[in-house]
Motif scaffolding. Structure first.
Motif, PDB file in Angstrom:
ATOM      1  N   HIS A  87       0.811  -1.216   0.000  1.00  0.00           N
ATOM      2  CA  HIS A  87       0.000   0.000   0.000  1.00  0.00           C
ATOM      3  C   HIS A  87       0.849   1.271   0.000  1.00  0.00           C
ATOM      4  O   HIS A  87       2.016   1.283   0.376  1.00  0.00           O
ATOM      5  N   ASP A  88       0.241   2.330  -0.487  1.00  0.00           N
ATOM      6  CA  ASP A  88       0.878   3.657  -0.534  1.00  0.00           C
ATOM      7  C   ASP A  88       2.145   3.635  -1.376  1.00  0.00           C
ATOM      8  O   ASP A  88       3.196   4.146  -0.961  1.00  0.00           O
ATOM      9  N   GLN A 142       3.934   4.705  -5.075  1.00  0.00           N
ATOM     10  CA  GLN A 142       3.835   5.587  -6.225  1.00  0.00           C
ATOM     11  C   GLN A 142       4.911   5.196  -7.237  1.00  0.00           C
ATOM     12  O   GLN A 142       6.080   5.106  -6.882  1.00  0.00           O
ATOM     13  N   SER A 163      -3.323  -1.095  -2.029  1.00  0.00           N
ATOM     14  CA  SER A 163      -4.249   0.028  -1.900  1.00  0.00           C
ATOM     15  C   SER A 163      -3.527   1.372  -1.846  1.00  0.00           C
ATOM     16  O   SER A 163      -2.320   1.450  -1.591  1.00  0.00           O
ATOM     17  N   ASP A 164      -4.310   2.422  -2.092  1.00  0.00           N
ATOM     18  CA  ASP A 164      -3.850   3.814  -1.928  1.00  0.00           C
ATOM     19  C   ASP A 164      -2.572   4.069  -2.711  1.00  0.00           C
ATOM     20  O   ASP A 164      -1.627   4.676  -2.205  1.00  0.00           O
ATOM     21  N   SER A 165      -2.560   3.618  -3.964  1.00  0.00           N
ATOM     22  CA  SER A 165      -1.345   3.689  -4.769  1.00  0.00           C
ATOM     23  C   SER A 165      -1.619   4.344  -6.119  1.00  0.00           C
ATOM     24  O   SER A 165      -2.761   4.414  -6.586  1.00  0.00           O
ATOM     25  N   TYR A 166      -0.536   4.797  -6.756  1.00  0.00           N
ATOM     26  CA  TYR A 166      -0.593   5.348  -8.104  1.00  0.00           C
ATOM     27  C   TYR A 166       0.518   4.705  -8.923  1.00  0.00           C
ATOM     28  O   TYR A 166       1.695   4.793  -8.553  1.00  0.00           O
ATOM     29  N   VAL A 225      -8.356  -4.311  -2.893  1.00  0.00           N
ATOM     30  CA  VAL A 225      -7.596  -3.071  -3.066  1.00  0.00           C
ATOM     31  C   VAL A 225      -8.566  -1.896  -3.135  1.00  0.00           C
ATOM     32  O   VAL A 225      -9.602  -1.963  -3.804  1.00  0.00           O
ATOM     33  N   THR A 279      -6.876   3.008  -5.634  1.00  0.00           N
ATOM     34  CA  THR A 279      -5.636   2.897  -6.399  1.00  0.00           C
ATOM     35  C   THR A 279      -5.908   3.262  -7.851  1.00  0.00           C
ATOM     36  O   THR A 279      -6.959   2.921  -8.403  1.00  0.00           O
ATOM     37  N   VAL A 334     -11.035   1.845  -7.408  1.00  0.00           N
ATOM     38  CA  VAL A 334      -9.922   1.595  -8.333  1.00  0.00           C
ATOM     39  C   VAL A 334     -10.221   2.272  -9.670  1.00  0.00           C
ATOM     40  O   VAL A 334     -11.337   2.180 -10.190  1.00  0.00           O
TER      41      VAL A 334
END
Length: 286
Positions: free
Chosen positions: A74-75, A77, A96-99, A126, A129, A164
């Motif tokens: 998670h998290d 980039q 999760s919480d990703s780019y 997830v 994201t 998502v």
């Protein structure tokens, strides 16, 4: 974050884990699996930032089995390019919480077809994201999977997989489905070109827009929006466009009748409560 620079080169490695809170710059790096260990070849910890170009070769034909190529927690980039191939299971798993800016995944998994064991890109449980510019092809099962696993014996908890966004890419020629969104909610799939079979069953509040695909199928899905979709079926087709649920909104769908044969309707929508809106449907030579 601590910053690490990995110089250009090809490295034969065993599975490694990168600790949390790191920034890594890959300067045209290739990592290749050299041992059968059922762990991701490279797993990045939480709050990782990645730049540059990283290629991961699972070497599945030499080491026989080797699990996932890349696991992002998670998290994360990613502002560079991640390329994953020849892994015995999934190419890349995303948290999760990703780019993630660029993914290329191909030739992952064994037993190409419905019984295949590997997806190009795999997201399970997830939330929140975003994936941009996804290229995924030749994987044994799905090109891209967004799904939920909760051990439920009755009602599925779709909130485990929500928020998502997939924006842009080409996803085609995979063994089973090209894009499979199953048991999810609030998912957006947009701007796919020259892509294959898209499925979105047992889902809610999902949005599909500006797609160029071979077929679209969603069963028992509610409050789904499908708009600006071009469907170009190829070969022997069972269902070109099929959507069943309630509160369905479908606008501006064009089906080019290029299939060799059909075994069911070209365009079929079943809204169980009669609350849907269907308009601007164009079927050429259907």
């Amino acid at each position: 974050n601590d910053v690490y620079f990995i110089p250009a080169g090809a490295y034969l490695i065993e599975p490694i884990k990168v600790p949390d809170n790191k920034t890594i710059i890959f300067s045209n790096v290739t990592l290749k699996r050299n041992k059968h260990i059922n762990e991701p070849l490279i797993e990045f910890g939480a709050n990782t930032i990645i730049y540059g170009s990283l290629r991961v070769d699972g070497n599945k034909n030499e080491v026989n089995k080797g699990e996932v190529g890349i696991q992002l927690n998670h998290d994360t980039q990613v502002f560079g390019i991640l390329e994953v191939f020849n892994n015995s299971r999934h190419g890349i798993m995303v948290g999760s919480d990703s780019y993630i800016a660029n993914i290329k995944a191909y030739n992952n998994g064994f037993n190409f077809g419905s019984s295949g064991t590997g997806d190009g890109v795999y997201l399970v449980n997830v939330n929140n994201t975003t994936l941009e510019r996804v290229e995924s092809y030749g994987n044994a099962r799905n090109g891209l999977s967004i799904t939920t696993y909760d051990n439920a014996t009755e009602k599925l908890d779709r909130t485990l997989s929500s928020g998502v966004v997939v924006n842009g890419g080409v996803i085609n020629n995979n063994g089973y489905m090209d894009v499979d969104c199953e048991g999810v909610m609030d998912v957006k799939i947009a701007n796919l070109t020259k892509s294959g079979k898209v499925a979105g069953s047992d889902s809610a509040n999902c949005y599909y827009t500006n797609l160029d695909v071979k077929s679209f199928y969603a069963d028992e899905s509610n409050y789904i929006v499908v708009e600006k979709v071009g469907v170009n079926p190829m070969g022997d087709v069972s269902q070109v466009f099929y959507l069943r649920g309630n509160g369905l909104k479908i606008d501006n769908v064009t089906i080019n009748d290029t299939a060799a044969s059909y075994t069911s309707n070209t365009f079929q929508v079943v809204d169980s409560k009669g609350l849907g809106v269907v308009k601007n449907i164009h079927i050429k030579n259907g």
